[in-house]
Design an enzyme around this catalytic site. Structure first.
Site, mmCIF file in Angstrom:
data_model
loop_
_atom_site.group_PDB
_atom_site.id
_atom_site.type_symbol
_atom_site.label_atom_id
_atom_site.label_comp_id
_atom_site.label_asym_id
_atom_site.label_seq_id
_atom_site.Cartn_x
_atom_site.Cartn_y
_atom_site.Cartn_z
ATOM 1 N N CYS A 16 -19.051 15.318 -21.018
ATOM 2 C CA CYS A 16 -19.869 16.101 -20.792
ATOM 3 C C CYS A 16 -19.422 16.894 -19.612
ATOM 4 O O CYS A 16 -19.344 15.951 -18.523
ATOM 5 C CB CYS A 16 -20.544 16.220 -21.007
ATOM 6 S SG CYS A 16 -22.154 16.475 -21.836
ATOM 7 N N TYR A 22 -31.796 12.811 -21.857
ATOM 8 C CA TYR A 22 -31.807 12.033 -23.135
ATOM 9 C C TYR A 22 -30.001 11.346 -23.604
ATOM 10 O O TYR A 22 -30.836 11.213 -24.942
ATOM 11 C CB TYR A 22 -32.832 12.616 -23.634
ATOM 12 C CG TYR A 22 -32.541 13.993 -24.256
ATOM 13 C CD1 TYR A 22 -31.284 14.134 -24.696
ATOM 14 C CD2 TYR A 22 -33.626 15.041 -23.799
ATOM 15 C CE1 TYR A 22 -31.401 16.041 -25.314
ATOM 16 C CE2 TYR A 22 -33.502 16.239 -24.116
ATOM 17 C CZ TYR A 22 -32.609 16.446 -24.822
ATOM 18 O OH TYR A 22 -31.711 18.037 -25.141
ATOM 19 N N LEU A 195 -35.016 9.858 -29.530
ATOM 20 C CA LEU A 195 -35.315 8.255 -29.581
ATOM 21 C C LEU A 195 -34.886 7.785 -28.333
ATOM 22 O O LEU A 195 -34.309 8.178 -26.733
ATOM 23 C CB LEU A 195 -34.201 7.889 -30.779
ATOM 24 C CG LEU A 195 -34.256 8.390 -31.736
ATOM 25 C CD1 LEU A 195 -32.929 7.461 -32.815
ATOM 26 C CD2 LEU A 195 -34.952 8.465 -32.620
ATOM 27 N N CYS A 273 -20.932 5.030 -38.368
ATOM 28 C CA CYS A 273 -22.257 6.364 -38.127
ATOM 29 C C CYS A 273 -22.399 6.546 -36.587
ATOM 30 O O CYS A 273 -21.285 5.734 -36.122
ATOM 31 C CB CYS A 273 -23.588 5.511 -39.104
ATOM 32 S SG CYS A 273 -24.803 6.975 -37.906
ATOM 33 N N ASP A 274 -22.717 8.418 -36.294
ATOM 34 C CA ASP A 274 -22.801 8.457 -34.667
ATOM 35 C C ASP A 274 -23.296 7.116 -34.438
ATOM 36 O O ASP A 274 -23.524 7.494 -32.744
ATOM 37 C CB ASP A 274 -22.755 9.578 -34.706
ATOM 38 C CG ASP A 274 -23.022 10.569 -33.627
ATOM 39 O OD1 ASP A 274 -21.909 9.819 -33.278
ATOM 40 O OD2 ASP A 274 -23.021 11.813 -33.405
ATOM 41 N N CYS A 313 -45.412 1.829 -46.272
ATOM 42 C CA CYS A 313 -44.555 2.470 -47.063
ATOM 43 C C CYS A 313 -45.059 2.037 -48.507
ATOM 44 O O CYS A 313 -44.743 3.003 -49.069
ATOM 45 C CB CYS A 313 -43.164 2.228 -46.792
ATOM 46 S SG CYS A 313 -42.500 2.538 -45.345
ATOM 47 N N CYS A 316 -47.215 4.405 -50.582
ATOM 48 C CA CYS A 316 -46.980 5.853 -49.531
ATOM 49 C C CYS A 316 -46.731 7.186 -50.238
ATOM 50 O O CYS A 316 -45.383 6.512 -51.250
ATOM 51 C CB CYS A 316 -46.512 6.184 -48.497
ATOM 52 S SG CYS A 316 -45.363 7.958 -47.804
ATOM 53 N N CYS A 322 -39.474 11.352 -48.205
ATOM 54 C CA CYS A 322 -38.656 9.955 -46.631
ATOM 55 C C CYS A 322 -37.538 8.917 -47.242
ATOM 56 O O CYS A 322 -37.004 8.882 -46.764
ATOM 57 C CB CYS A 322 -39.799 9.909 -45.519
ATOM 58 S SG CYS A 322 -40.606 8.377 -45.674
ATOM 59 N N CYS A 326 -34.175 7.277 -41.544
ATOM 60 C CA CYS A 326 -32.841 6.680 -40.376
ATOM 61 C C CYS A 326 -33.024 5.260 -39.940
ATOM 62 O O CYS A 326 -33.904 5.728 -39.838
ATOM 63 C CB CYS A 326 -32.133 7.936 -39.761
ATOM 64 S SG CYS A 326 -30.998 7.580 -38.249
#
Length: 380
Positions: A16, A22, A195, A273-274, A313, A316, A322, A326
């Site tokens: 980069c 972050y 995160l 997954c990224d 949950c 909820c 939701c 993720c």
């Protein structure tokens, strides 16, 4: 018979030309044996295109470029890649790129326009908000250059989205942030949470309460603007409205389960997954067909790594929207016992969202022209 395919490509690996405090992918790459694989070679790019064409079998293919900073691979790399991809994958070939915009110029914009790229431009709001964490390699401010790239994209009539990383500091400035979007005529935005690094800690990492406050206050500003006739596409809000109307979300984190995404690193390694481009989840390489990689032990390990939902949950009323969120974001979403930022946002916004879902249509909805934002859940 082929299948529609979307690939997330790292043509410059984790390299980069900025030093964002972050950056999740720098943190992730530093947890691999090889942090950076440099620039993707033409041979690897050709093999990638061949594998994509084989898998899709005439169906649509979406090549999404991210990093690091993908433009570091060079304009010639992208010109050759796009020409070959269209030749081999056909008319249903689509391109997007997530960039900090520093290298964009007239030549880049000509290519982005030629191949109808959807550009995700990383911008964290007004200069005072953006420059807090998004710094140049020499420590200088970057907002001026990014806003210049935004103007250049507009001059060349290139579709773009703004991608914003929501830090704890920004979470208390939702009103100022949204005012900036309106003042700068931003039409599409995706806000992703900052995160904590994989090892914990982190600079200005978002807290559960901060995220809940930001979503609630951003929605208030968004709804007021909508009632005044100023519609801004906020990816999360659009996805919730889609779900309330009975459609599946396009935002990965709202599916309730992980899926294989085919993240291709510069050396041809493929990950599911990224957020999990780590050695333990490496499915293999482009030496194998993508169908074989889907059936690999690493793919099964990734798909089997479910996280149990906390007690909140169970009762909820918003869980059907939701779905727990993720997997990589669970530490944030469930970081405070008895509290959930999605629950705070959805309980507060639901009456208005329900009314919109029942009676209003967003621009482009009738013609089915909603744009898909590049994932940067997922971002630099």
């Amino acid at each position: 018979m082929g299948r529609a395919l979307s690939l997330l490509i790292k043509p410059a690996s984790s390299l980069c030309n900025m030093r964002c405090s972050y950056c999740f992918y720098r943190d992730e790459s530093e947890h691999r044996e090889t942090a950076s694989h440099g620039i993707m070679t033409r041979d690897t790019a050709a093999r990638l295109i061949d594998r994509a064409a084989q898998y899709a079998g005439g169906e649509s293919v979406h090549f999404a470029f991210q990093g690091g900073e993908p433009t570091l691979a060079g304009l010639d790399f992208f010109a050759e890649f796009c020409a070959e991809a269209v030749q081999k994958c056909g008319s249903q070939t689509h391109f997007s790129i997530q960039t900090n915009g520093l290298l964009l110029d007239e030549s880049w914009c000509a290519l982005l326009r030629q191949y109808r790229f959807l550009v995700g431009l990383s911008l964290d709001g007004a200069p005072g908000q953006h420059d807090r964490h998004r710094r140049l390699l020499d420590g200088g401010a970057s907002a001026g250059a990014v806003l210049g790239a935004k103007r250049l994209l507009e001059e060349h009539r290139i579709d773009y989205n703004i991608l914003t990383v929501v830090t704890e500091a920004l979470s208390g400035q939702a009103r100022d942030y949204f005012s900036f979007l309106l003042e700068n005529r931003v039409s599409h935005v995706q806000c992703i949470p900052c995160l904590a690094p994989l090892g914990g800690g982190g600079v200005d990492a978002l807290t559960p309460r901060g995220y809940g406050r930001f979503l609630r206050e951003l929605f208030g500003e968004w709804f007021a603007a909508l009632r005044a006739g100023n519609y801004v596409s906020v990816r999360l809000f659009d996805n919730v409205l889609m779900m309330l109307r009975g459609f599946a979300p396009e935002q990965c984190g709202l599916y309730g389960a992980c899926r294989i995404q085919f993240v291709v690193e510069a050396d041809g390694s493929v990950y599911p997954c990224d957020f999990y481009a780590l050695d333990e989840y490496r499915m293999g390489s482009l030496d194998e067909p993508l169908e074989a990689l889907e059936q690999s032990a690493a793919a099964a390990r990734f798909l089997g790594g479910r996280v149990e939902n906390p007690a909140i949950c169970a009762g909820c009323k918003a869980f059907g929207i939701c779905r727990g969120g993720c997997r990589r974001e669970r530490e944030l979403l469930h970081g405070e016992r008895g509290y959930c930022p999605y629950q705070e946002f959805l309980y507060s916004a639901y009456p208005a969202l329900r009314r919109i879902a029942d009676f209003a249509r967003m621009p482009g909805e009738q013609s089915g022209t909603e744009r898909e934002s590049p994932r940067e859940t997922e971002t630099k």
